[in-house]
Design an enzyme around this catalytic site. Structure first.
Site, PDB file in Angstrom:
ATOM      1  N   ASP A   7       0.882  -1.170   0.000  1.00 11.15           N
ATOM      2  CA  ASP A   7       0.000   0.000   0.000  1.00 11.15           C
ATOM      3  C   ASP A   7       0.922   1.223   0.000  1.00 11.15           C
ATOM      4  O   ASP A   7       2.126   1.116   0.290  1.00 11.15           O
ATOM      5  CB  ASP A   7      -0.843  -0.062   1.294  1.00 11.15           C
ATOM      6  CG  ASP A   7      -1.483   1.268   1.644  1.00 11.15           C
ATOM      7  OD1 ASP A   7      -2.185   1.822   0.777  1.00 11.15           O
ATOM      8  OD2 ASP A   7      -1.258   1.755   2.762  1.00 11.15           O
ATOM      9  N   ASP A   9      -0.159   5.125   0.962  1.00  7.02           N
ATOM     10  CA  ASP A   9      -0.380   6.122   2.032  1.00  7.02           C
ATOM     11  C   ASP A   9      -0.435   5.453   3.403  1.00  7.02           C
ATOM     12  O   ASP A   9      -1.274   4.618   3.646  1.00  7.02           O
ATOM     13  CB  ASP A   9      -1.659   6.903   1.754  1.00  7.02           C
ATOM     14  CG  ASP A   9      -1.485   7.819   0.555  1.00  7.02           C
ATOM     15  OD1 ASP A   9      -2.299   7.762  -0.375  1.00  7.02           O
ATOM     16  OD2 ASP A   9      -0.484   8.564   0.524  1.00  7.02           O
ATOM     17  N   GLU A  16      -0.445  10.916   5.511  1.00  9.66           N
ATOM     18  CA  GLU A  16      -1.797  11.459   5.686  1.00  9.66           C
ATOM     19  C   GLU A  16      -1.823  12.859   6.280  1.00  9.66           C
ATOM     20  O   GLU A  16      -2.760  13.614   6.038  1.00  9.66           O
ATOM     21  CB  GLU A  16      -2.694  10.496   6.484  1.00  9.66           C
ATOM     22  CG  GLU A  16      -3.035   9.219   5.729  1.00  9.66           C
ATOM     23  CD  GLU A  16      -3.842   9.422   4.439  1.00  9.66           C
ATOM     24  OE1 GLU A  16      -4.325  10.551   4.169  1.00  9.66           O
ATOM     25  OE2 GLU A  16      -3.970   8.447   3.687  1.00  9.66           O
ATOM     26  N   GLY A  49     -10.053   7.154  -0.689  1.00  9.22           N
ATOM     27  CA  GLY A  49     -10.204   7.957  -1.908  1.00  9.22           C
ATOM     28  C   GLY A  49     -10.546   9.392  -1.558  1.00  9.22           C
ATOM     29  O   GLY A  49     -11.554   9.641  -0.881  1.00  9.22           O
ATOM     30  N   ARG A  53     -13.966  10.890  -0.160  1.00  9.92           N
ATOM     31  CA  ARG A  53     -13.923  11.484   1.191  1.00  9.92           C
ATOM     32  C   ARG A  53     -14.568  12.860   1.184  1.00  9.92           C
ATOM     33  O   ARG A  53     -15.316  13.217   2.093  1.00  9.92           O
ATOM     34  CB  ARG A  53     -12.454  11.576   1.649  1.00  9.92           C
ATOM     35  CG  ARG A  53     -12.235  11.806   3.113  1.00  9.92           C
ATOM     36  CD  ARG A  53     -10.761  11.576   3.465  1.00  9.92           C
ATOM     37  NE  ARG A  53     -10.361  10.238   3.088  1.00  9.92           N
ATOM     38  CZ  ARG A  53      -9.163   9.922   2.577  1.00  9.92           C
ATOM     39  NH1 ARG A  53      -8.232  10.845   2.404  1.00  9.92           N
ATOM     40  NH2 ARG A  53      -8.895   8.684   2.258  1.00  9.92           N
ATOM     41  N   HIS A  79     -10.582  18.629  -5.706  1.00 11.06           N
ATOM     42  CA  HIS A  79      -9.593  17.562  -5.539  1.00 11.06           C
ATOM     43  C   HIS A  79      -8.352  17.821  -6.403  1.00 11.06           C
ATOM     44  O   HIS A  79      -7.225  17.516  -5.989  1.00 11.06           O
ATOM     45  CB  HIS A  79     -10.192  16.194  -5.893  1.00 11.06           C
ATOM     46  CG  HIS A  79      -9.310  15.061  -5.468  1.00 11.06           C
ATOM     47  ND1 HIS A  79      -8.533  14.353  -6.350  1.00 11.06           N
ATOM     48  CD2 HIS A  79      -9.048  14.564  -4.242  1.00 11.06           C
ATOM     49  CE1 HIS A  79      -7.840  13.457  -5.693  1.00 11.06           C
ATOM     50  NE2 HIS A  79      -8.122  13.558  -4.414  1.00 11.06           N
ATOM     51  N   THR A 121      -4.733   5.911  -3.973  1.00  9.12           N
ATOM     52  CA  THR A 121      -4.382   7.328  -4.158  1.00  9.12           C
ATOM     53  C   THR A 121      -4.235   7.675  -5.642  1.00  9.12           C
ATOM     54  O   THR A 121      -4.140   6.798  -6.500  1.00  9.12           O
ATOM     55  CB  THR A 121      -3.082   7.666  -3.381  1.00  9.12           C
ATOM     56  OG1 THR A 121      -3.049   9.076  -3.120  1.00  9.12           O
ATOM     57  CG2 THR A 121      -1.840   7.286  -4.169  1.00  9.12           C
ATOM     58  N   ASP A 180      -1.513  -0.148   6.216  1.00  7.56           N
ATOM     59  CA  ASP A 180      -1.490   0.658   7.458  1.00  7.56           C
ATOM     60  C   ASP A 180      -2.867   0.783   8.093  1.00  7.56           C
ATOM     61  O   ASP A 180      -2.990   1.283   9.209  1.00  7.56           O
ATOM     62  CB  ASP A 180      -0.970   2.086   7.146  1.00  7.56           C
ATOM     63  CG  ASP A 180      -1.993   2.870   6.312  1.00  7.56           C
ATOM     64  OD1 ASP A 180      -2.421   3.953   6.772  1.00  7.56           O
ATOM     65  OD2 ASP A 180      -2.371   2.382   5.235  1.00  7.56           O
TER      66      ASP A 180
HETATM   67  C1  XBP Z   1      -5.102   6.256   1.134  1.00  5.60           C
HETATM   68  C2  XBP Z   1      -6.284   6.955   0.632  1.00  5.60           C
HETATM   69  C3  XBP Z   1      -6.095   8.112  -0.301  1.00  5.60           C
HETATM   70  C4  XBP Z   1      -5.347   9.247   0.403  1.00  5.60           C
HETATM   71  C5  XBP Z   1      -5.599  10.577  -0.279  1.00  5.60           C
HETATM   72  O1  XBP Z   1      -4.615   5.518   0.036  1.00  5.60           O
HETATM   73  O2  XBP Z   1      -7.389   6.556   0.943  1.00  5.60           O
HETATM   74  O3  XBP Z   1      -7.386   8.555  -0.646  1.00  5.60           O
HETATM   75  O4  XBP Z   1      -5.859   9.380   1.734  1.00  5.60           O
HETATM   76  O5  XBP Z   1      -5.175  10.493  -1.640  1.00  5.60           O
HETATM   77  P1  XBP Z   1      -3.816   4.115   0.285  1.00  5.60           P
HETATM   78  P2  XBP Z   1      -6.190  10.962  -2.809  1.00  5.60           P
HETATM   79  O6  XBP Z   1      -4.662   3.054  -0.380  1.00  5.60           O
HETATM   80  O7  XBP Z   1      -2.477   4.324  -0.397  1.00  5.60           O
HETATM   81  O8  XBP Z   1      -3.667   3.913   1.782  1.00  5.60           O
HETATM   82  O9  XBP Z   1      -6.739  12.306  -2.390  1.00  5.60           O
HETATM   83  O10 XBP Z   1      -5.333  11.027  -4.049  1.00  5.60           O
HETATM   84  O11 XBP Z   1      -7.233   9.893  -2.859  1.00  5.60           O
HETATM   85 MG    MG Z   2      -2.860   3.214   3.371  1.00  2.85          MG
END
Ligand code: XBP
Ligand code: MG
Length: 254
Positions: A7, A9, A16, A49, A53, A79, A121, A180
């Protein structure tokens, strides 16, 4: 064990806070009187996303306005501003990888084990985050990269992990995933992939039931974990430990 799937983020890097600051900078720039503090953002992170969100939050604060015909257009525009702020923040090495990530990816490369990315992301965020640690041709380090550009249905749905397995041509039980968050763990579990969880402050209270192991981070010789981890020879996770854990030998060190 034939591949490692990461993953992004919260897992490759603790991103974050930078995302949250980018959302708030976008709200200020477009004149929205919204502000997401850490407590609120921790709750909002249950929605994977950024666009999803934003939609979720807008419905929370003004369901009627969030039902208007132009809503998708506005969310896409906000966004895009957020993504510009985020890529400016993390570009050029603004955000380091978490402990153990670069070392494990190097170890996997030396052992001929492919590594992949499964994230919700935005693609532009990957270039900004990963060019500094892995160079301009960072994409060549990964045998498969699935993100919000390739997979529309977000975690906890398994889609992005299933897409990575398909690109790798591997079965779920050939791989280990690194996540995470509970959303990410559920996505990988539903895809049938054993998952190691390294929470961040935003996801520390998530439910990680079913994880192969939950660790503070993957550690490095320079930054070992505080406590010894069953099945690992060192206070950091290496391929030998991953192979043992993948075989279900959680408590057998060498
Ligand atoms: C975490 C997410 C992403 C980020 C924000 O992604 O849910 O939405 O918080 O990025 P991951 P965007 O699967 O890597 O943990 O605004 O580009 O969505
Ligand atoms: Mg993540």
């Amino acid at each position: 064990m034939k591949a490692l799937i990461f993953d992004v983020d919260g897992t490759l890097a603790d991103t974050e806070t930078a995302h949250r600051e980018a959302f708030n900078a976008a709200f200020a720039e477009v004149g929205l009187d919204w502000f997401w503090d850490e407590a609120l953002y921790t709750r909002l992170l249950k929605v994977a996303g950024g666009k999803e969100r934003l939609m979720h939050y807008w419905r929370m604060v003004d369901l009627e306005e969030a039902s208007g015909s132009k809503v998708k257009e506005v969310i896409d525009a906000v966004h895009a501003v957020k993504t510009r702020h985020y890529t400016e923040r993390v570009g050029g090495g603004g955000l380091p990888l978490r402990p153990g990530i670069a070392r494990l990816i190097d170890e996997a490369a030396e052992a001929g084990i492919p590594v992949a990315i499964a994230t919700t992301t935005t693609p532009a965020n990957l270039d900004a985050l990963l060019q500094a640690p892995f160079g301009k041709s960072w994409r060549k380090r990964f045998a498969a990269i699935c993100d919000a550009g390739t997979t529309q249905v977000k975690k906890p749905a398994p889609d992005v992990y299933l897409a990575v397995l398909q690109q790798l041509g591997l079965k779920a039980d050939d791989c280990i995933a690194f996540e995470d968050s509970a959303n990410g763990l559920r996505a990988a579990q539903t895809a049938g992939i054993s998952t190691i969880v390294t929470p961040t402050a935003y996801t520390a209270l998530d439910d990680f039931d079913g994880a192969l192991v939950v660790l503070p981070h993957l550690g490095d010789p320079e930054q070992p974990m505080q406590q010894h981890v069953p099945g690992a020879d060192h206070r950091w996770v290496d391929l030998a430990a991953l192979r043992r854990w993948h075989r279900g030998q959680l408590f057998e060190a060498a």
